[in-house]
Design a protein around this motif. Structure first.
Motif, short mmCIF file in Angstrom:
data_model
loop_
_atom_site.label_atom_id
_atom_site.label_comp_id
_atom_site.label_asym_id
_atom_site.label_seq_id
_atom_site.Cartn_x
_atom_site.Cartn_y
_atom_site.Cartn_z
N UNK A 152 6.38 -3.27 -11.09
CA UNK A 152 7.55 -3.23 -10.48
C UNK A 152 7.47 -3.44 -9.03
N UNK A 153 6.46 -2.99 -8.49
CA UNK A 153 6.15 -3.48 -6.91
C UNK A 153 6.20 -4.77 -7.00
N UNK B 112 -4.79 2.17 -5.88
CA UNK B 112 -4.21 3.44 -6.34
C UNK B 112 -4.88 4.43 -6.77
N UNK B 113 -5.81 4.28 -7.67
CA UNK B 113 -6.76 5.16 -8.16
C UNK B 113 -7.54 5.81 -7.08
N UNK B 114 -8.11 5.20 -6.03
CA UNK B 114 -8.64 5.77 -4.86
C UNK B 114 -7.75 6.60 -4.08
N UNK C 229 3.27 5.54 -4.29
CA UNK C 229 4.40 6.43 -5.02
C UNK C 229 4.21 6.29 -6.63
N UNK C 230 5.04 6.52 -7.57
CA UNK C 230 4.75 6.32 -8.93
C UNK C 230 5.54 5.10 -9.38
N UNK D 141 0.84 -0.97 -0.10
CA UNK D 141 0.01 -0.13 0.11
C UNK D 141 0.76 1.28 -0.06
N UNK D 142 1.84 1.15 0.82
CA UNK D 142 2.83 2.28 0.81
C UNK D 142 3.45 2.54 -0.49
N UNK D 143 3.98 1.53 -1.15
CA UNK D 143 4.29 1.54 -2.42
C UNK D 143 3.57 2.02 -3.59
#
Length: 120
Positions: free
Chosen positions: A84-85, A112-114, A78-79, A73-75
């Motif tokens: 990659x995550x 991520x959209x949220x 980011x962009x 969630x933390x990653x």
């Protein structure tokens, strides 16, 4: 009172967190399993598992999943690309999406959209 069970559980969590950071930072390619962690702590895997269950009410696997999702969630805030995550966390992207959805109820991209909507 014997603090050893609490120490064992805290050490286990620290090893998991350190391992996840090592994965993200490219210092490791392997997600540690319970047997490896128990060996690092010089105790038997069954003892480690039972101690964690007794002190936290959770299985070692539950704790690993919680920490992994927390980091994912933390990653995702980011962009870094989702694929990659996934690779950093030792998953194929499609398996990571399934794993993330199983534990959060949504896909990484929906999560991520949220986040993006919250910040606009």
């Amino acid at each position: 009172m014997n603090n050893r069970p609490k120490e064992i559980s805290e050490k286990f969590v620290q090893i998991i967190e350190d391992n996840l950071q090592d994965l993200i930072n490219g210092k490791s390619d392997d997600y540690l399993d319970i047997h490896t962690i128990a060996s690092m702590m010089n105790i038997h895997a069954t003892h480690l598992s039972n101690t964690i269950k007794d002190t936290t009410g959770k299985s070692p696997c539950d704790i690993c999943n919680e920490k992994t999702i927390e980091l994912a969630k933390a990653l995702l805030s980011t962009d870094i690309s989702i694929s990659a995550i996934a690779y950093k966390l030792t998953y194929e992207p499609t398996n990571f999406t399934k794993y993330f959805k199983r534990h959060t109820g949504m896909t990484p991209s929906i999560y991520r959209d949220g986040l993006l909507k919250e910040n606009t």
